[in-house]
Design an enzyme around this catalytic site. Structure first.
Site, short mmCIF file in Angstrom:
data_model
loop_
_atom_site.label_atom_id
_atom_site.label_comp_id
_atom_site.label_asym_id
_atom_site.label_seq_id
_atom_site.Cartn_x
_atom_site.Cartn_y
_atom_site.Cartn_z
N GLU A 125 -27.77 -16.43 7.43
CA GLU A 125 -27.74 -16.39 6.04
C GLU A 125 -28.60 -17.02 5.04
O GLU A 125 -28.75 -17.64 4.14
CB GLU A 125 -26.35 -17.04 5.84
C1 ACM Z 1 -22.16 -17.93 10.16
O1 ACM Z 1 -20.97 -17.86 9.91
N1 ACM Z 1 -22.74 -17.88 9.02
C2 ACM Z 1 -22.78 -18.14 11.28
#
Ligand code: ACM
Length: 685
Positions: free
Chosen positions: A309
């Site tokens: 992310e």
């Molecule tokens: C995640 O759930 N961002 C690994």
């Protein structure tokens, strides 16, 4: 009643119902082969451990623990008490982090118990099985005669606990390690840093833990590592970089790519999309310092660097970083846009160099997979199965977590149905070997140390079975039956998955009877997936998790039981569907139980109104209480027709379904879990 022959039988069998069920008793995960005998071990006889050679201290302690839990240890006061042998033979001390074998055989006969295993890990797994063998027989508890041969399908069977979002004290981690051991999970993935906190004492970079407030001292970390190792569980630390790092940046602003100066750890759950500056040597110097310290603290050969992310917005917004990317040819073909993946791969390679220096193998989330990633890096797939298979095809070892996210509040059946390697998987045998296993993941935005057990258990046990047992062990109804047994077992081990929600309900009920509030809470579930963030209530890390939504089960047993009752109704009906209908004998009893349940739900609202009205935290749940009552009334109408052997007319049915649709509105970030089952009852023809 010859006309019966003309009747059409509608069999509303639940999926899996018609499959033959192996005699699994209370064993979860189901072992590879089990042959039950007919005898039992003599009741009330203590077991005296006998080892082939001198046992190592961890194995000896594990045996003592199991015997104490079974109540079959030789009493300290009476060492000459009658006893039977518990013979334990193992080849060597096993080490989970080296993927040593966990295979074992366990034989219970009237004259004693024998465990054989190549390593002490197998002994630990055999003891876990032994603890699930006792059967009630009248007032006695008996150990049945049995011959079990067992080994895991996957070597990596993990549980992720997120101590960064909400801190989880050592006692919480320890009791969850006990639960993991009970269902043969063998990797604790310890998520230790994120935007909201950095949770390990660092002696080299102390501001990291100081800005975070709550953290584990290094002594506490070692205590957890010892506790885990004693249970054959390895500990995989995760320090998530380059994104999810506001806590680091609050401590050491030099790491930042953006202009925002963070004075504290992040006070929000919104995805921050911050990232380290991957162009500065100081970033790698700091990482080298910290990872040098942390790789020495954590003995596992694997080390998780997160990598998830980071959308690259801070990198794109920083002219210096863009110039760096341009110089290194990390722009897309238009010559202007940042190739974020190329820059992150550069960062990953730098981190990999550091970890290699410290003799660690890197693990990262599936975002790190891409051209240029060395094959030694392991990939944890959270965004889908594709990442798992792409990793294996690229030659990287890989772990599945997509489908096993416990924080999404999906059913145990959902996780259970997620197989890392289904029969129709697209991988070659060599690629299949790279699928190490999987991990249940419990992200803790909505779970503090009080209620976290109830968000993990018992559902994580369904994942444990999927990863241990054979692919064709997939009878969902039987899994749920055994899950209930495991849930009771875990209570005995000190897990708070049932106590904590009950205590919360008592707080919420105040001086009033908790029963009516419990009746409502038991058929509520938190809204699924990530919806809880988006329902008009903004949560932050300091929002107390003490509302009805936090006491509501992730998966309602009561709703599922009611659904099973609807499923099991057997109706004989004329093929023109307007003729007489009959409930078969068993179904009449089921209908009676359903009537009682629906009446309880219908009557509950008027009893609960005074409390709902007088408590500011409960008022928001009043619509759901009213909806339960109204939905139950519709269910009762349908049941009355069934009992009178009448089909509902289509207008009534259409109107009832419309009303049920209107009742299907979340409140207080919960939804009424029993609505689908009532809907199916109303739809029944
Ligand atoms: C995640 O759930 N961002 C690994």
């Amino acid at each position: 009643m010859r006309s019966f022959l003309l009747l059409l039988v509608i069999l509303l069998a639940r999926p899996g119902f018609s499959q033959p069920t192996a005699d699994t008793r209370n064993l979860l995960p189901v072992p590879t082969t089990v042959r039950w005998g007919t005898a039992t071990l003599k009741p009330k006889t203590a077991l005296r451990p006998l080892f082939q050679g001198p046992p190592d201290s961890l194995t000896a302690a594990a045996v003592t623990r199991t015997l104490a839990r079974l109540g079959l240890n030789v009493p300290a006061r009476n060492q000459s008490a009658a006893s039977l042998p518990l013979q334990i033979n193992y080849g060597k001390v096993g080490r989970a982090e080296l993927f040593d074998e966990e295979r074992y055989s366990l034989r219970v006969t009237p004259s004693g118990i024998t465990i054989d295993a190549p390593t002490s890990l197998g002994v630990l797994r055999a003891l876990a099985t032994l603890e699930q063998l006792p059967q009630a027989a009248g007032r006695n508890v008996l150990l049945p005669e049995v011959d079990i041969q067992d080994q895991p399908r996957f070597a990596w069977r993990g549980l992720l606990m997120d101590a960064a979002r909400h801190f989880m004290p050592v006692s919480v981690i320890k009791r969850n390690l006990d639960a993991m051991a009970a269902v043969k999970l063998n990797v604790l993935h310890w998520h230790l840093s994120d935007d909201q906190g950095f949770r390990v004492e660092s002696k080299t970079l102390p501001r990291l833990h100081e800005v975070s407030g709550q953290y584990y001292t290094q002594d506490e970390v070692r205590e957890v590592l010892r506790y885990a190792a004693a249970r054959g569980i390895r500990v995989l630390p995760e320090f998530d970089v380059p994104g999810h790092t506001i806590a680091w940046q609050a401590a050491y602003p030099i790491l930042a790519s953006g202009d925002t100066l963070y004075k504290t750890v992040y006070q929000s759950w919104r995805l921050a999309n911050v990232a380290f500056d991957p162009t500065k040597e100081t970033t790698y110097q700091l990482l080298d310092t910290l990872f040098g310290e942390m790789t020495a603290l954590f003995p596992d050969p694997y080390f998780h660097i997160g990598g998830d992310e980071n959308d690259g917005r801070q990198w794109r917004g920083n002219p210096r970083i863009m110039a760096f990317a341009k110089a290194k040819k990390m722009l897309k073909s238009d010559g202007r846009t940042l190739d974020k993946h190329a820059l992150q791969t550069y960062f990953n390679r730098r981190v990999l160099t550091i970890l290699t220096k410290y003799h660690k193998q890197m693990v990262g989330w599936d975002e790190i997979l891409g051209p240029g990633l060395p094959k030694s890096a392991a990939i944890q797939s959270w965004r889908g199965k594709k990442g798992l298979y792409d990793a294996a095809k690229a030659g990287n070892p890989t772990i599945l977590s997509n489908g096993y996210y416990l924080d999404l509040n999906l059913s145990a059946a959902n996780a259970y149905g997620t197989d890392p390697l289904p029969a129709d998987n697209p991988l070659t045998p060599a690629q299949q070997k790279l699928i190490l296993g999987g991990e249940a993941a419990m992200w803790s935005e909505f779970a503090d140390s009080v209620i976290v057990d109830s968000r993990i258990w018992p559902r994580a046990a369904a994942v444990a079975e999927r990863l241990w047992s054979a692919r064709d062990v997939n009878n969902t109804a039987d899994m749920y039956r055994r899950l209930a047994a495991v849930s009771r077992q875990l209570e005995g081990l000190g897990l708070q998955h049932r106590n904590a929600p009950e205590q919360l309900l008592r707080q919420l009920a105040g001086p009033t009877d908790v029963g009516t509030l419990r009746t409502l809470a038991q058929v509520l579930e938190p809204v699924k997936e990530y919806k809880r963030h988006f329902q008009g209530f903004t949560y932050t890390p300091s929002t107390p998790l003490n509302r009805l939504v936090d006491a509501a089960p992730a998966e309602s047993d009561v709703a599922r039981d009611f659904n099973c009752m609807v499923d099991s109704l057997r109706i004989y009906t004329n093929s023109d569907s307007y003729g007489p209908i009959f409930l078969v004998a068993d179904s009449r009893r089921t209908a009676l139980a359903m009537r009682q349940q629906l009446q309880t739900w219908q009557a509950n609202h008027s009893k609960l109104i005074p409390r709902l009205g007088s408590s500011p935290t409960l008022t928001e749940y009043a619509p759901l209480s009213a909806a339960l009552s109204a939905a139950a009334a519709l269910g009762l109408e349908r049941l009355a027709l069934l009992e009178k052997q009448q089909q509902p007319d289509t207008e009534w049915q259409a109107s009832a379904l419309k009303q049920l649709d209107a009742l299907n509105k979340p409140a207080g970030q919960t939804e009424l879990a029993v609505l689908p089952a009532i809907r199916r009852l109303v739809e029944l023809r």
